[in-house]
Design an enzyme around this catalytic site. Structure first.
Site, mmCIF file in Angstrom:
data_model
loop_
_atom_site.group_PDB
_atom_site.id
_atom_site.type_symbol
_atom_site.label_atom_id
_atom_site.label_comp_id
_atom_site.label_asym_id
_atom_site.label_seq_id
_atom_site.Cartn_x
_atom_site.Cartn_y
_atom_site.Cartn_z
ATOM 1 N N SER A 1 -2.814 -7.802 3.040
ATOM 2 C CA SER A 1 -3.018 -7.701 4.493
ATOM 3 C C SER A 1 -3.444 -9.058 5.051
ATOM 4 C CB SER A 1 -4.091 -6.657 4.820
ATOM 5 O OG SER A 1 -3.742 -5.408 4.297
ATOM 6 N N LYS B 1 -18.228 -5.115 9.753
ATOM 7 C CA LYS B 1 -17.148 -6.034 9.394
ATOM 8 C C LYS B 1 -15.999 -5.844 10.379
ATOM 9 C CE LYS B 1 -14.558 -7.383 5.397
ATOM 10 N NZ LYS B 1 -14.009 -6.857 4.161
ATOM 11 N N ARG C 1 -1.347 -6.186 -8.544
ATOM 12 C CA ARG C 1 -0.216 -7.064 -8.260
ATOM 13 C C ARG C 1 -0.077 -8.180 -9.274
ATOM 14 N NH1 ARG C 1 -2.728 -8.114 -2.408
ATOM 15 N NH2 ARG C 1 -4.454 -8.214 -3.864
ATOM 16 N N HIS D 1 0.846 -1.208 0.000
ATOM 17 C CA HIS D 1 0.000 0.000 0.000
ATOM 18 C C HIS D 1 0.881 1.258 0.000
ATOM 19 C CE1 HIS D 1 -3.128 -2.552 2.345
ATOM 20 N NE2 HIS D 1 -3.649 -2.333 1.149
#
Ligand code: PNS
Length: 166
Positions: free
Chosen positions: A132, A45, A94, A21
């Site tokens: 993450s 969430k 990515r 990030h």
């Protein structure tokens, strides 16, 4: 003619912010006059880090950049951008799998608001496998993730791990 002040948005969950990030943030901040980092607020969430912790970590990792604004949003991202004069969404990609998913989102966002463009920045190859979620997963097995996250995040992750919240 006066040059236009360009504002862009890099949005995500950032649970937590990673070196991947951060790489995109640093590069995008050089392209645009202002880069907003939008942290998705979703009280339903539950992540590893709560909303305030995520923001604090982003703040401390980006304090060396002077054209960053950290904001939160709920609802549609394009609505937030429209209301705040942001014309561009920045997304890091990515892999081929990312491209497929990101294209779908970009097309949907374009459908929702044709005035807002999405640009893709290819992730630095050394971070191309980082997410993450994967970092949180390997850390449960005590893996060394010091090359994958900023130092502040590493400390915060270790503290969570100690508290067995992973
Ligand atoms: O951390 P992520 O998964 O890369 O973040 C995805 C995010 C938050 C950018 C995306 O889910 C989003 O924009 N959510 C807000 C709701 C919205 O606008 N959904 C339509 C996306 S096409």
């Amino acid at each position: 003619m006066k040059e236009k002040f360009t504002k862009a948005m890099f949005a995500g969950s950032f649970d937590p912010i990673t070196n991947g990030h951060l790489d995109i943030i640093c590069r995008a901040s050089k392209i645009f006059d202002e880069l907003q980092i939008g942290v998705l607020y979703n009280p339903n969430k539950k992540g590893l880090f709560n909303f305030d912790e995520r923001i604090e970590l982003i703040k401390s990792c980006t304090s060396h950049l002077d054209n960053i604004k950290i904001v939160s949003f709920d609802g549609l991202l394009v609505d937030y951008c429209d209301a705040n004069g942001i014309s561009t969404l920045v997304r890091g990609v990515r892999s081929e799998a990312d491209v497929n998913y990101e294209l779908q989102m970009a097309h949907m966002n374009k459908e929702l608001n044709p005035e807002i463009e999405t640009i893709f920045l290819p992730t630095n190859t050394k971070y191309s496998f980082i997410s993450s979620s994967l970092i949180k997963e390997v850390l449960t097995f005590d893996a060394d993730v010091k090359n994958l996250v900023p130092e502040q995040v590493l400390i915060a992750l270790k503290n969570k791990h100690k508290g067995r919240e992973l």
